[in-house]
Scaffold this active site. Structure first.
Site, PDB file in Angstrom:
ATOM      1  NE  ARG A 243      -1.008   0.325  10.585  1.00  0.00           N
ATOM      2  CZ  ARG A 243       0.080   0.759   9.949  1.00  0.00           C
ATOM      3  NH1 ARG A 243       0.082   1.881   9.297  1.00  0.00           N
ATOM      4  NH2 ARG A 243       1.179   0.047   9.967  1.00  0.00           N
TER       5      ARG A 243
ATOM      6  NE  ARG B 278       8.885  -0.811   7.680  1.00  0.00           N
ATOM      7  CZ  ARG B 278       7.587  -0.641   7.541  1.00  0.00           C
ATOM      8  NH1 ARG B 278       7.109  -0.138   6.412  1.00  0.00           N
ATOM      9  NH2 ARG B 278       6.750  -0.948   8.496  1.00  0.00           N
TER      10      ARG B 278
ATOM     11  NE  ARG C  67       8.572  -3.488   4.082  1.00  0.00           N
ATOM     12  CZ  ARG C  67       7.316  -3.357   4.482  1.00  0.00           C
ATOM     13  NH1 ARG C  67       6.429  -2.752   3.718  1.00  0.00           N
ATOM     14  NH2 ARG C  67       6.921  -3.861   5.638  1.00  0.00           N
TER      15      ARG C  67
ATOM     16  CE  LYS D 166      -0.832  -0.558   4.890  1.00  0.00           C
ATOM     17  NZ  LYS D 166       0.382   0.159   5.297  1.00  0.00           N
TER      18      LYS D 166
ATOM     19  NE  ARG E 291       4.963  -4.114  10.706  1.00  0.00           N
ATOM     20  CZ  ARG E 291       5.690  -4.334   9.607  1.00  0.00           C
ATOM     21  NH1 ARG E 291       6.810  -5.036   9.690  1.00  0.00           N
ATOM     22  NH2 ARG E 291       5.317  -3.855   8.469  1.00  0.00           N
TER      23      ARG E 291
HETATM   24  P1  AMP Z   1       3.963   1.370   8.333  1.00  0.00           P
HETATM   25  O1  AMP Z   1       5.153   2.048   7.738  1.00  0.00           O
HETATM   26  O2  AMP Z   1       2.676   1.984   7.855  1.00  0.00           O
HETATM   27  O3  AMP Z   1       3.995  -0.121   8.163  1.00  0.00           O
HETATM   28  O4  AMP Z   1       4.008   1.653   9.925  1.00  0.00           O
HETATM   29  C1  AMP Z   1       5.109   1.192  10.728  1.00  0.00           C
HETATM   30  C2  AMP Z   1       4.776   1.301  12.192  1.00  0.00           C
HETATM   31  O5  AMP Z   1       4.494   2.661  12.550  1.00  0.00           O
HETATM   32  C3  AMP Z   1       3.553   0.522  12.661  1.00  0.00           C
HETATM   33  O6  AMP Z   1       3.835  -0.841  12.938  1.00  0.00           O
HETATM   34  C4  AMP Z   1       3.176   1.291  13.937  1.00  0.00           C
HETATM   35  O7  AMP Z   1       4.045   0.988  15.015  1.00  0.00           O
HETATM   36  C5  AMP Z   1       3.453   2.722  13.546  1.00  0.00           C
HETATM   37  N1  AMP Z   1       2.255   3.348  12.907  1.00  0.00           N
HETATM   38  C6  AMP Z   1       2.110   3.720  11.608  1.00  0.00           C
HETATM   39  N2  AMP Z   1       0.911   4.261  11.393  1.00  0.00           N
HETATM   40  C7  AMP Z   1       0.255   4.246  12.587  1.00  0.00           C
HETATM   41  C8  AMP Z   1      -1.029   4.653  13.028  1.00  0.00           C
HETATM   42  N3  AMP Z   1      -1.934   5.193  12.197  1.00  0.00           N
HETATM   43  N4  AMP Z   1      -1.350   4.473  14.327  1.00  0.00           N
HETATM   44  C9  AMP Z   1      -0.481   3.948  15.183  1.00  0.00           C
HETATM   45  N5  AMP Z   1       0.738   3.517  14.855  1.00  0.00           N
HETATM   46  C10 AMP Z   1       1.128   3.655  13.565  1.00  0.00           C
END
Ligand code: AMP
Length: 210
Positions: free
Chosen positions: A83, A149, A116, A13, A160
């Site tokens: 989320r 990451r 990734r 995404k 996750r």
């Molecule tokens: P992502 O890059 O979108 O996979 O996000 C990586 C991490 O950032 C997630 O596993 C959460 O720990 C944190 N995170 C990202 N977006 C949110 C959100 N909307 N609410 C809470 N934590 C978030």
């Protein structure tokens, strides 16, 4: 337009949201990139967020929501927010137009997460098999050194996925009921998925101009 992307970790995404934003020439906003930026800069917000992100948990709503919502432009493609349902309710005040949901089977998800790599400078995302950089470990765009990451380890990725099923997946039903959901098959190449998304965007534009 105000477009939101949801999907499991590794569904692509972020990559697709970034491509769509560039095609539509509107800002791309990634909650995850904002959080990683704060962590890397060692800000107070970053220090509070680190323990959650490192463990694959969601950063508490009160930390992320106000910071993100306060800075949203008039048009955007948003990745990683909402989320959970309470974040979706907060986002309603911005009146999003539609929500793309990228769905993908679990074996593809595991494969994508383990392969990734990201550029810490320009944030571009690579896959070592399906979308590798031209020079190994080096970003095509800015020459930065690619890294994994911190939350792409096997243990954290599993956590996750659990958090996704429990907190984020209910959003599919939430937006379906509101007739805002556009479901897109996330399998295949980056270009295949992008074409599916662009077809859906053209349909929306056509409907709204009819
Ligand atoms: P992502 O890059 O979108 O996979 O996000 C990586 C991490 O950032 C997630 O596993 C959460 O720990 C944190 N995170 C990202 N977006 C949110 C959100 N909307 N609410 C809470 N934590 C978030």
């Amino acid at each position: 337009m105000k477009i939101v992307f949801i999907g499991s970790p590794g569904s692509g995404k972020g990559t697709q949201a970034r491509m769509l934003a560039s095609e539509l020439e509107i800002p791309f906003i990634s909650a995850g990139d904002i959080i990683r930026g704060e962590i890397n800069s060692g800000t107070e917000f970053g220090c509070r967020a680190l323990k959650y992100t490192k463990n694959g948990e969601l950063v508490p709503d009160e930390i992320i929501a106000e910071m993100l919502l306060a800075s949203l432009p008039r048009s955007f493609v948003l990745d990683g927010f909402p989320r959970n349902i309470s974040q979706a309710i907060l986002l309603e005040r911005t009146e999003p137009d539609c929500v793309f949901y990228l769905y993908l089977g679990i074996s593809d998800i595991v494969e994508r997460i383990s392969k990734r790599r990201i550029c810490p400078n320009c944030k571009r995302v690579y896959n070592l098999i399906s979308n590798p950089p031209k020079t190994p470990c080096i970003c095509d765009e800015c020459g930065g050194e690619l890294i994994s990451r911190i939350d792409d380890t096997e243990k954290t990725a599993r956590k996750r996925m659990d958090v996704y099923k429990r907190e984020t997946y209910p959003l599919v039903d939430y937006y379906r009921k509101r007739k805002m959901l556009i479901e897109v098959d996330g399998s295949g190449s980056v270009e295949d998925v992008h074409h599916r998304i662009m077809r859906a965007v053209e349909e929306i534009k056509c409907k709204s101009s009819c």
